[in-house]
Design an enzyme around this catalytic site. Structure first.
Site, PDB file in Angstrom:
ATOM      1  N   GLU A 111       0.820  -1.134   0.152  1.00  0.00           N
ATOM      2  CA  GLU A 111       0.004  -0.153   0.116  1.00  0.00           C
ATOM      3  C   GLU A 111       0.755   1.214   0.054  1.00  0.00           C
ATOM      4  OE1 GLU A 111      -2.497   1.353  -0.531  1.00  0.00           O
ATOM      5  OE2 GLU A 111      -3.868   1.605   1.164  1.00  0.00           O
ATOM      6  N   ASP A 115      -4.131   5.991   5.717  1.00  0.00           N
ATOM      7  CA  ASP A 115      -4.339   7.334   6.385  1.00  0.00           C
ATOM      8  C   ASP A 115      -5.817   6.832   7.209  1.00  0.00           C
ATOM      9  OD1 ASP A 115      -5.548   9.832   6.729  1.00  0.00           O
ATOM     10  OD2 ASP A 115      -6.198  10.182   4.965  1.00  0.00           O
ATOM     11  N   SER A 116      -7.048   6.915   6.960  1.00  0.00           N
ATOM     12  CA  SER A 116      -8.170   6.274   7.707  1.00  0.00           C
ATOM     13  C   SER A 116      -8.043   4.925   8.029  1.00  0.00           C
ATOM     14  CB  SER A 116      -9.393   6.825   6.971  1.00  0.00           C
ATOM     15  OG  SER A 116      -9.746   5.809   6.008  1.00  0.00           O
ATOM     16  N   GLY A 117      -7.461   4.018   6.969  1.00  0.00           N
ATOM     17  CA  GLY A 117      -7.214   2.525   7.450  1.00  0.00           C
ATOM     18  C   GLY A 117      -8.538   1.859   6.836  1.00  0.00           C
TER      19      GLY A 117
HETATM   20  P1  IMP Z   1      -7.451   5.044   3.826  1.00  0.00           P
HETATM   21  O1  IMP Z   1      -8.384   4.010   2.989  1.00  0.00           O
HETATM   22  O2  IMP Z   1      -8.046   6.349   4.287  1.00  0.00           O
HETATM   23  O3  IMP Z   1      -6.555   4.498   4.535  1.00  0.00           O
HETATM   24  O4  IMP Z   1      -6.488   5.665   2.382  1.00  0.00           O
HETATM   25  C1  IMP Z   1      -5.794   5.002   1.821  1.00  0.00           C
HETATM   26  C2  IMP Z   1      -5.625   5.474   0.353  1.00  0.00           C
HETATM   27  O5  IMP Z   1      -5.896   6.905   0.287  1.00  0.00           O
HETATM   28  C3  IMP Z   1      -4.163   5.546  -0.115  1.00  0.00           C
HETATM   29  O6  IMP Z   1      -3.916   4.034  -0.649  1.00  0.00           O
HETATM   30  C4  IMP Z   1      -3.963   6.630  -1.004  1.00  0.00           C
HETATM   31  O7  IMP Z   1      -4.446   6.369  -2.293  1.00  0.00           O
HETATM   32  C5  IMP Z   1      -4.971   7.679  -0.378  1.00  0.00           C
HETATM   33  N1  IMP Z   1      -4.347   8.623   0.419  1.00  0.00           N
HETATM   34  C6  IMP Z   1      -4.484   8.888   1.914  1.00  0.00           C
HETATM   35  N2  IMP Z   1      -3.621   9.886   2.032  1.00  0.00           N
HETATM   36  C7  IMP Z   1      -3.121  10.354   0.788  1.00  0.00           C
HETATM   37  C8  IMP Z   1      -2.243  11.575   0.759  1.00  0.00           C
HETATM   38  O8  IMP Z   1      -1.870  12.327   1.648  1.00  0.00           O
HETATM   39  N3  IMP Z   1      -1.984  11.944  -0.709  1.00  0.00           N
HETATM   40  C9  IMP Z   1      -2.536  11.013  -1.622  1.00  0.00           C
HETATM   41  N4  IMP Z   1      -3.212   9.996  -1.472  1.00  0.00           N
HETATM   42  C10 IMP Z   1      -3.615   9.639  -0.287  1.00  0.00           C
END
Ligand code: IMP
Ligand code: MG
Length: 184
Positions: A111, A115-117
């Protein structure tokens, strides 16, 4: 050779990059270290399947697999959670599912950034349900915002709480091709 500031400005179409957070040299060094740790962790029996979460992981994965000194297979998975926004939408859609059977394989999910997971929360149970021999996660960046962290075995860097672009990370599709990671 490090890309010149002028190259980066052209790639960014003149947009302002706030600061470089990780240079290409810093990234290369860390990716090599992770490759060594991963090499030491797995048996070299051809059972390793490196599964990249597209699109964000494509550059990291390309560098990482070249730093792993074991036989392995590569496949991809496409999950989409952001749309064009900068805040996780909360709904994670699986847009492409790998064709490679994963039963009995050592699966390493790659990955770009956690971020949020939400993405992993959706993808991990789905893959575990297919009876891999093991399932580990390797993320280049981790924003450390999730309280209950699914186990992530390898993390490249603890990222600042900023929106990052470059080295595969995009802003609405732009800026994935920067060779370093910057905040905007
Ligand atoms: P999550 O599901 O919120 O953990 O987000 C994961 C996905 O969000 C990552 O694989 C990224 O594609 C995108 N993402 C999260 N933070 C960033 C950032 O700071 N810049 C660009 N993409 C992000
Ligand atoms: Mg993305």
């Amino acid at each position: 050779m490090e890309t010149t500031v002028r190259d980066a400005v052209r790639k960014a179409g003149g947009r302002d990059l706030r600061r470089v957070v990780y240079s290409s040299e810093q990234i290369a060094e860390r990716v090599k270290e992770m490759g060594r740790e991963i090499t030491d962790h797995y048996p070299g029996d051809g059972s390793l399947l490196v599964l990249g979460l597209l699109k964000g992981s494509f550059i990291f994965l390309a560098d990482l697999v070249r730093a792993i000194q074991l036989p392995l297979e590569v496949d991809f998975l496409v999950a989409s959670s952001y749309g064009d926004g900068r805040v996780s939408s909360g709904t994670v859609e699986l847009v492409y599912d790998p064709e490679t059977p994963i039963e009995g394989r050592h699966v390493l999910l790659v990955e770009d950034i956690i971020d949020s997971g939400n993405t992993l929360e959706r993808v991990i149970p789905l893959l575990k349900g297919r009876d891999p021999a093991s399932l580990e996660v390797c993320a280049l960046l981790h924003k450390r915002v999730v309280k209950e962290d699914p186990e992530i075995r390898w993390v490249g860097f603890d990222a600042p709480a900023e929106f990052l672009v470059g080295y595969g990370l995009d802003d609405a599709g732009d800026l994935r091709h920067l060779p370093f990671i910057a905040s905007i």
